[in-house]
Motif scaffolding. Structure first.
Motif, short mmCIF file in Angstrom:
data_model
loop_
_atom_site.label_atom_id
_atom_site.label_comp_id
_atom_site.label_asym_id
_atom_site.label_seq_id
_atom_site.Cartn_x
_atom_site.Cartn_y
_atom_site.Cartn_z
N LEU A 372 0.84 -1.19 0.00
CA LEU A 372 0.00 0.00 0.00
C LEU A 372 0.88 1.25 0.00
N VAL A 424 -6.13 -5.56 2.63
CA VAL A 424 -6.06 -4.09 2.65
C VAL A 424 -6.61 -3.55 3.98
N CYS A 428 -4.45 -1.34 6.61
CA CYS A 428 -4.87 0.03 6.92
C CYS A 428 -5.14 0.21 8.42
N LEU A 451 -9.75 3.81 2.27
CA LEU A 451 -9.37 2.64 1.47
C LEU A 451 -10.42 2.38 0.40
#
Length: 624
Positions: A372, A424, A428, A451
Motif C-alpha cells: 500500500l 487491505v 490500513c 481505502l
C-alpha cells in the motif's frame, strides 16, 4: 426363483452400517438381497453385474458424487429405468432436491431417516421388481407355450397376448412420462440441460449435412441473487417461471428454449439467417425482461444479459458453442450499455489473459508482493495532513510496480478479491493504529485512512472483516473511511441501507469516489447521506479551461455543502487549480502538487505525521 436386489451406496462406513441395519431384517427374510458399495465407481460395477429393484445413493461422495453416479447409471440402457433414492445429510435444500430429480431421482431423503419410511419405500420398489420378474417369467413361459401348443392354446394365447400388449402399452406410457420428467425442468417446464445437449448435437449434425448454421443465445438475469435473498426463494422461483413464459412468447414455435439451472437460460435458433434472427430474438427477449414482474405484493425489476454464438463460426461442436455463448454473455453482463453481445475470438483471448492475471495475483498475494502507498489529503484551511488515501500496488516480479487500475479490472474471481480486501483492511487498520500512537491523544479527530474496495459488490462480509480489525487495533471513530463508487451503491435498497447505517454507527466514514464519473451521483448523495464527496480528477483538470470547467467544480462544491458533505478534490497538480479550489471553498485536496502516493515510511519522512506539521505552507500562503 430369483429375489430382487437392493443396492446401498455410501462412502461413510458408519452411515453405511446404520442404513444397512435398517434393511437387514427384510434381507434376512429373503424378501430381497442387499448389496453395498462404498463409492460411485463401485456402485457402477455392481450395476453392470446385477439388476436392482432400487438404489439408495448418498449425494456427498469423493471422486464421483451421487448426482454424477446417478447420471452414469441412467445413461446405461439396462439400468436407465432403475429407481434411485438419494439419501443425504449435507444437501438439504430445494435446489439440490431439484437437481436430484433432474438426474432422475425417484425420491430424495434427508438423514436421519425415519426407519419405517425408508423400509416402506424400499418395499414398494421391491414389490414392483417382483412383479416385473414375474411378468418376465410369464412372458418366457408364454413364448414356450406358443411354440409347443400353438394350435391347442391359440385362443388362450391371443387373450394373454392382448393382456401383455396392454401391459406393454401402459409401461411405454409410464416410460414416456418418466422420460418427460428426466428431460424437463420441474420449475419452468422448459427442457433441461440434458435434453438441450441432445438438441444441440442434433442441430450440429443437421447443420453439417445441410450447410445451414444456427445460433445459440445464452441468457443470464441481472440481480437475481439479491432478489432471491431479499424477497425469498418462492419469489425467485416465481420470477424464473415468469421469465420462462416471456422467453417462450418471444421466440418462434420452432425455436428451443431451455433452462440450464439457476437463472441461466438458453435459446436455440435454427434455419436460414440464424445470425439476423438471433439478434432480433435477443432484442425481443431483452425488452421483454426489462418490463417489471408482478410477484405477490412486489413489482420487481431485472434485466437480461445475452451472449450469442453462431455455428460453425464460433465453435466446432455443441460444448464449444455453449462455452463461447456463455463467454459472450459474461462480457455483455460486464458492459451494461450493450446487454446483447456476439462472441468473437478476442473475447477468448481476453478470458485467457484474465485467467493468467488471476493466477499470478493469487500467487502474488501469498508471496507478499502487494503493498500500500498512501496519498496524503491536505486541509486547505490549516495546511495540515488530515487523511491519506491507501492505494494498492503490486510489485510484480516481471512487470515491476503496478497500480491497482492495471490489474484489478482483469480479475473477476470473487473469493480472491475478498481476500485482497481483507488484506487491505488489515494493513490500513494496523497503519492507522501506528500513526495514532505516534501523534498522541491530542489529535482530534484522528487522521483518517481512506481505502478502496477491490470487490465489485458491497456485501455484509466486509463488515465481518472491517469491524473486528478496528476493534483489534483500538481505533478511534473516524480512523477508517471507505471510498465507494456508484456501482458499489447499486443493489437492493434495504440491505445496503443496513450496511451503511452500521458503518456510520461504528465510526466508519464513507465517501462517494470520483463524483460525476457516472449518472447516479446526485441520487447516491441524497439517498445514503455520505460523509465526503470526492471530485473526479477530470473536473479538477478542467479548471480554467474555456469549456466551463471552473463553473462545474463550483457547482459540485455548492452541491456538497448543501448536502453537508466535506469536499475532497482529486488530482490537484497546479497552483492555479489550488487557488481556484480555495476560493470556491473546497475543504481538502490531494494530488502531485502536495505529495505523490508514498509508502508508509516515506510518508512519515515527508509529512511528519507524528506531530501533523504540514510541509506545504508555501502552497497555502495566499490564504494565510
Amino acid at each position: 426363483m430369483q429375489i430382487p436386489k437392493v443396492l446401498l451406496v455410501n462412502d461413510d462406513q458408519a452411515s453405511l452400517y446404520a442404513l444397512e441395519s435398517l434393511l437387514l431384517d427384510a434381507a434376512d427374510q429373503h424378501l430381497y438381497e442387499l448389496i453395498t458399495a462404498a463409492s460411485g465407481k463401485e456402485a457402477l460395477r455392481q450395476v453392470l453385474l446385477h439388476e436392482f429393484a432400487v438404489i439408495l445413493l448418498d449425494v456427498s461422495m469423493p471422486g464421483m458424487d451421487g448426482f454424477e453416479t446417478a447420471e452414469a447409471i441412467h445413461s446405461h440402457p439396462r439400468s436407465a429405468g432403475t429407481p434411485i433414492i438419494f439419501i443425504t445429510a449435507h444437501y438439504a435444500d430445494e435446489l439440490n432436491r431439484l437437481k436430484a430429480y433432474q438426474k432422475g431421482a425417484a425420491d430424495y431423503l434427508f438423514t436421519p431417516v425415519i426407519p419405517q419410511i425408508l423400509q416402506t419405500k424400499v418395499a414398494v420398489f421391491v414389490e414392483m421388481a417382483k412383479k416385473n420378474m414375474q411378468l418376465r417369467i410369464k412372458t418366457e413361459e408364454l413364448a414356450r407355450l406358443n411354440q409347443d401348443l400353438r394350435v391347442q392354446r391359440l385362443q388362450d394365447l391371443e387373450r394373454i397376448n392382448r393382456e401383455l400388449e396392454q401391459e406393454i402399452k401402459e409401461r411405454k406410457q409410464a416410460e414416456q412420462r418418466a422420460h418427460e420428467l428426466s428431460t424437463r425442468d420441474a420449475l419452468t417446464n422448459l427442457i433441461n440441460r440434458r435434453a438441450l445437449i441432445q438438441q444441440l448435437e442434433h442441430a450440429v449434425a443437421t447443420a453439417d449435412r445441410s450447410g445451414v448454421g444456427f445460433a445459440l443465445l445464452f441468457l443470464d438475469l441481472d440481480k437475481f441473487k439479491p432478489i432471491n435473498d431479499t424477497y425469498g426463494h418462492e419469489a425467485g422461483d416465481e420470477l424464473l417461471r415468469q421469465v420462462a413464459a416471456r422467453l417462450t412468447a418471444a421466440v418462434r414455435v420452432a425455436d428451443v428454449v431451455a433452462r440450464l439451472g439457476g437463472d441461466e437460460f438458453v435459446v436455440l435458433i435454427e434455419g436460414k439467417s440464424a445470425s439476423a434472427n438471433a439478434a432480433r430474438v435477443a432484442r425481443k427477449i431483452e425488452l421483454a425482461c426489462a418490463l417489471p414482474f408482478d410477484i405477490g405484493q412486489h413489482r420487481l425489476k431485472t434485466a437480461a444479459s445475452i451472449g450469442i454464438a453462431l455455428y460453425p463460426e464460433d465453435g466446432s461442436d455443441a460444448q464449444a458453442l455453449m462455452k463461447n455463448a456463455d463467454t459472450a454473455m459474461y462480457h455483455a453482463k460486464k458492459n451494461s450499455a450493450t446487454p446483447v453481445q456476439f462472441f468473437h475470438e478476442e473475447l477468448n483471448v481476453r478470458e485467457r489473459e484474465r485467467e493468467q492475471w488471476t493466477l499470478e495475483l493469487r500467487k502474488g498475494l501469498a508471496a507478499g508482493q502487494l503493498e500500500l502507498h498512501y496519498e496524503p489529503q491536505v486541509d486547505l484551511r490549516s495546511g495540515r495532513v488530515i487523511a491519506a488515501e491507501a492505494l494498492l500496488y503490486w510489485r510484480h516480479p516481471v512487470r515491476g510496480l503496478l497500480d491497482a487500475a492495471h490489474f484489478l479490472p482483469l480479475v473477476q474471481e470473487r473469493a480472491l478479491l475478498d481476500r485482497i480486501d481483507a488484506w487491505v483492511v488489515g494493513q490500513c487498520c494496523s497503519q492507522a493504529s501506528l500513526w495514532q500512537s505516534m501523534s498522541g491523544a491530542a489529535q482530534s479527530p484522528p487522521l483518517c485512512i481512506w481505502l478502496n474496495l477491490a470487490t465489485p459488490q458491497l456485501h455484509a462480509d466486509l463488515l465481518q472483516v472491517l469491524l473486528p480489525a478496528m476493534r483489534k487495533h483500538g481505533l478511534a471513530p473516524g480512523s477508517i473511511g471507505i471510498e465507494l463508487n456508484e456501482k458499489l451503491l447499486l443493489g437492493p435498497t434495504e440491505p445496503l441501507a443496513q450496511m451503511l447505517t452500521q458503518m456510520h454507527s461504528t465510526g466508519v466514514r464513507i465517501a462517494l469516489d470520483d463524483f460525476g464519473s457516472a449518472r447516479s451521483s446526485l441520487a447516491a448523495c441524497k439517498r445514503w447521506q455520505l460523509n465526503v464527496l470526492k471530485i473526479d480528477r477530470s473536473f479538477v483538470h478542467g479548471i480554467g479551461n474555456d469549456e466551463g470547467g471552473t463553473d462545474i467544480v463550483a457547482a459540485v462544491i455548492h452541491l456538497a455543502r448543501a448536502l453537508s458533505m466535506r469536499v475532497v478534490a482529486l488530482g490537484v497538480e497546479t497552483r492555479q487549480q489550488l487557488e481556484v479550489l480555495q476560493s470556491l471553498g473546497c475543504h481538502t485536496c490531494q494530488g502531485e502538487l502536495f505529495y505523490p502516493p508514498l509508502p508508509a515510511a516515506g510518508l512519515l519522512e515527508q509529512t511528519s505525521i507524528a506531530d501533523l506539521d504540514t510541509t506545504t505552507p508555501s502552497l497555502l500562503s495566499n490564504e494565510e
